[in-house]
Write a protein that holds these residues in place. Structure first.
Motif, PDB file in Angstrom:
ATOM      1  N   GLU A   1       0.826  -1.214   0.000  1.00 14.14           N
ATOM      2  CA  GLU A   1       0.000   0.000   0.000  1.00 14.14           C
ATOM      3  C   GLU A   1       0.861   1.266   0.000  1.00 14.14           C
ATOM      4  OE1 GLU A   1      -3.944  -1.899   2.192  1.00 14.14           O
ATOM      5  OE2 GLU A   1      -2.513  -0.718   3.372  1.00 14.14           O
ATOM      6  N   MET A   2       2.028   1.174   0.615  1.00 12.50           N
ATOM      7  CA  MET A   2       2.951   2.315   0.603  1.00 12.50           C
ATOM      8  C   MET A   2       3.699   2.410  -0.726  1.00 12.50           C
ATOM      9  SD  MET A   2       4.774   1.726   4.308  1.00 12.50           S
ATOM     10  CE  MET A   2       5.989   3.046   4.224  1.00 12.50           C
ATOM     11  N   LYS A   3       3.476   1.402  -1.584  1.00 13.88           N
ATOM     12  CA  LYS A   3       4.273   1.264  -2.805  1.00 13.88           C
ATOM     13  C   LYS A   3       5.760   1.290  -2.481  1.00 13.88           C
ATOM     14  CE  LYS A   3       0.881   2.540  -6.233  1.00 13.88           C
ATOM     15  NZ  LYS A   3      -0.274   2.606  -5.310  1.00 13.88           N
ATOM     16  N   SER A   4       6.091   0.641  -1.401  1.00 15.86           N
ATOM     17  CA  SER A   4       7.478   0.596  -0.959  1.00 15.86           C
ATOM     18  C   SER A   4       8.264  -0.438  -1.748  1.00 15.86           C
ATOM     19  CB  SER A   4       7.514   0.220   0.529  1.00 15.86           C
ATOM     20  OG  SER A   4       8.776  -0.261   0.885  1.00 15.86           O
ATOM     21  N   SER A   5       9.529  -0.185  -1.910  1.00 21.10           N
ATOM     22  CA  SER A   5      10.394  -1.162  -2.575  1.00 21.10           C
ATOM     23  C   SER A   5      11.178  -1.984  -1.560  1.00 21.10           C
ATOM     24  CB  SER A   5      11.360  -0.442  -3.506  1.00 21.10           C
ATOM     25  OG  SER A   5      12.235   0.372  -2.741  1.00 21.10           O
ATOM     26  N   VAL A   6      10.744  -1.985  -0.327  1.00 19.94           N
ATOM     27  CA  VAL A   6      11.466  -2.719   0.716  1.00 19.94           C
ATOM     28  C   VAL A   6      11.606  -4.201   0.351  1.00 19.94           C
ATOM     29  CG1 VAL A   6       9.409  -3.297   2.092  1.00 19.94           C
ATOM     30  CG2 VAL A   6      11.619  -3.047   3.240  1.00 19.94           C
TER      31      VAL A   6
END
Lengths: 496, 496
Positions: B295-300
């Protein structure tokens, strides 16, 4: 670019979290992991999987099915389960069945006995060394096998197959990068893979192909001396008996030689004896290293491995085996316990199957079936090994020693010059491959037979081999022989 | 001197093989092995085993049974199995049962489906990542759990429980002795044990006991900075959510903080989410890290763990779990595959139980029973956690945060000065022990209740805790509360 890395890029573009995250990349990964190789499920097995999926999706290939001879996995090539353990397990998993007539009384009784010893049942963690009563049965089995030499449940660790035992042992031994482990070449590649992972040193000793892949004391001494002189601190030797991939079976004299060699050099003997039920030559029956060591009154430190995955059960998927420690001090044993406890325990179903392997049924009804199934399986294995051997030795360019034991043949491939040249210019994913990989890949692509190139096992430089199981049942074996024959004749016609 | 070492000596005396063999001794052993500690099955569990055997052999002790609260092993304290998976397994183990009326039709149908996808059956090795159809069901489960965020079977690895997943991940990451892994304190001791084994560095971040063991961003940053300055190369952080041993459940905001922290510092997020079914506070339901990251569009980079051993199944003995890789590049994934392949595959029975956990029965008959069993189990867990919490918080010298999730309470022990002094002069096998070990051992010896001292999990220096499960069923829970109450009142009377 893969779908996955596309996702990564687009998401890092659309949000300002800065750089592409690369905490875990090939550049940062533990280099020992990258170094480790495991041929049995390597490149060729992956390609076989792709072809299998193509067949499933209806694609036309030059063959109708994959024949998996790359791995000792009998059930995928037609083996049927030994009945009794499965009956027992079904009742323990589902106690509603403890009273149904469809399951023989002894199997239900045996299941009830398991509940008596282990009331929590299969859903519970067990003792990290494995269930007490199973270890007692294993100890009895070992004692009977070794003509009365005692075995102690306390020295036995049940493991998730022999592989996890090897991992644990090597973890214990490899304290520094100069620690060396002597490994037979050819070997089962688990050993080189795990030594690489732990950043130890593989010290190969070569088996003699010309005399049925026999083990040679001079070679042991030479290998030891050369490695020691170059600064390797050799701590252990692995002996696989019966041999994988070679099928060789050691004589008592060879075993005494190995034990004395270990004593002289003060090294641990790791006896991979997972094929102890699989011998086919009446003149070369299996003798355990423990029996020989005990009869010599040797003080050698020995760890012996066994498994339910091989023998006549072939219960690979259930993942269980055991190791027996011999002359290992109690304080070191406590460390083995701690290592086992970190992974909690081996799976319960495998433990019960192991229990039954070591303590077969006794009622006339169940025992008769058990004996029949076991004997049929072992006789079949012997016959299949002979059939495949005869086929291979009748073909141009191939030559195999017979298998006195285990489940494999390890034939030489005599590659004509033209084939060697073709191999040189051959590429897989842009990379050179060994000549025996070249041969094995062509075999796979043209016939669907999956084997493993000899280069994955270690071989005398300049020689080429492949390992094949002789497990396929009846029809599949007919098919295999037919396809291999046509392939090798065509191959030699093409390249000779 | 132990019997074992006596044997060694006498045999080396009677034969002239020279010195006592000591290839494998505490002096030569990998020092990392010796360093690793695993409290859950450590000293206290070993002592509990000894007491259990004494009881079995008829010896009189101050209690009639051991109550095992040292480990999340529900079946040993009265849990019953969820019925459906056991029915399915019984038919796959023993296909003679595919037609008997005693097993419901859907279970037999489900077994037949397994054979359709996996004709070789439970005796065969599977794909090293686990069976395709099981991974498809896991992916569907994850997608539903995460409100439609897609999951790919290809990114899922079935493992031998979550423990073996942790081993593999840490093997990949710890390339050098200065590699650090951030670990919550208190933590599940598997992490510190495995990091010690791999010679990495544990970088603790402390959870805040006073606010239900919450995770604090400032603490993360401080811990990271201090360790980095001292030369530690931090590569990953472990977050256990719901928490073991704390029972805390993270809020979405805390999870976003962790994800941003990982991105800023370019570290891998290892999300131990094995208690994802175990939440008891309607205001704090489980959210997956993958959902929040997506949802954060994180690339983690994220690896999430799950298991059949926890939740409502509690099928510990069957040893299965999975990990899902997220934003891990394909070349690194191929290395995970290789590592899995060296150990061949996870056990088949565990895989099928995992399959059913992710893809429950659908017929009205079986589904009704499934829902009832699951809901009863989870409601019971909630109630038992409350009962035990109330008991503990009513006792002098003990104080516990409530459990919003997981299976444990981690109460503080406020030890009076006199007790601390008694602990100082207390010895186990000649060795000092921590004050909470002193307390826990007395609890065990006097009541038969086995817990784990807080020192095994990591705690703020000077504080003392113990971890107890709240798993014991009905009668055993009554017993536990009665024994604990009497013990703690006596203890405080004695030492205050």
């Amino acid at each position: 670019m893969s779908l996955q890395s596309k996702n990564v890029r687009s998401s890092s573009n659309s949000y300002n979290y800065g750089k592409l995250n690369s905490a875990l990349s090939m550049a940062t990964l533990n280099p020992q992991v990258i170094k480790a190789e495991y041929a049995v499920r390597g490149e060729l097995a992956i390609r076989a999987d792709i072809l299998r999926k193509k067949l499933q999706s209806g694609e036309k290939l030059p063959f109708k099915n994959i024949i998996s001879c790359n791995i000792g996995n009998p059930f995928v090539v037609g083996k049927k389960a030994i009945t009794f353990p499965r009956q027992v397990i079904s009742c323990i998993e589902n106690p509603d069945l403890l009273n149904i007539k469809e399951i023989p009384e002894e199997a239900r009784h045996r299941a009830a006995q398991v509940f008596k010893h282990f009331p929590a049942g299969l859903g519970a963690y067990t003792h990290s060394q494995g269930l007490d009563f199973v270890r007692e049965h294993i100890a009895e089995y070992i004692k009977n096998r070794d003509d009365g030499i005692p075995a102690h449940p306390d020295k036995i660790f049940i493991t998730t197959g022999a592989s996890s035992a090897v991992t644990t042992i090597l973890n214990m031994i490899i304290a520094k990068p100069n620690v060396g482990i002597m490994i037979p070449f050819p070997q089962y590649p688990l050993y080189t893979a795990e030594i690489a992972l732990k950043n130890g040193r593989v010290v190969p000793y070569y088996l003699k192909e010309s005399s049925r892949w026999s083990l040679d004391l001079e070679e042991l001494n030479e290998s030891y001396t050369v490695a020691s002189k170059s600064g390797v601190d050799i701590k252990a030797i692995v002996v696989i008996n019966p041999g994988n991939p070679t099928g060789s079976v050691l004589t008592a004299q060879q075993m005494r030689d190995v034990i004395e060699f270990c004593e002289q050099n003060n090294i641990l003997l790791i006896a991979d004896e997972v094929y102890q039920f699989n011998t086919y030559n009446p003149e070369k029956s299996f003798i355990s290293f423990k029996k020989v060591a005990s009869e010599m009154k040797s003080s050698v430190q020995l760890i012996s491995l066994n498994s339910i995955s091989k023998g006549f059960m072939g219960e690979c998927g259930h993942r269980a085996g055991y190791m027996e420690l011999y002359h290992i001090p109690d304080d070191v044993k406590a460390q083995f316990y701690k290592m086992a406890s970190i992974q909690l325990c081996p799976n319960t179903v495998g433990q019960v199957i192991l229990d039954i392997m070591c303590h077969p049924p006794e009622s006339p009804e169940c025992r008769k079936q058990w004996d029949h199934e076991r004997d049929t399986e072992l006789t079949n294995l012997k016959n299949k090994s002979q059939r495949l051997l005869n086929c291979i030795n009748s073909l141009p360019g191939l030559e195999s020693q017979p298998a006195d034991g285990a489940m494999y043949l390890f034939p030489s491939i005599h590659l004509p010059l033209k084939a060697l040249e073709a191999a040189k210019s051959f590429r897989v994913n842009g990379k050179h491959v060994s000549p025996d990989m070249f041969w094995s890949l062509q075999l796979l692509e043209q016939t669907g037979i999956a084997v493993v190139p000899g280069s994955g096992f270690g071989q005398v430089p300049g020689t080429h081999h492949f390992r094949t199981t002789f497990l396929p049942e009846a029809e599949q074996m007919d098919e295999m022989i037919e396809r291999l024959t046509k392939f090798q004749n065509d191959f030699m016609n093409k390249y000779q």
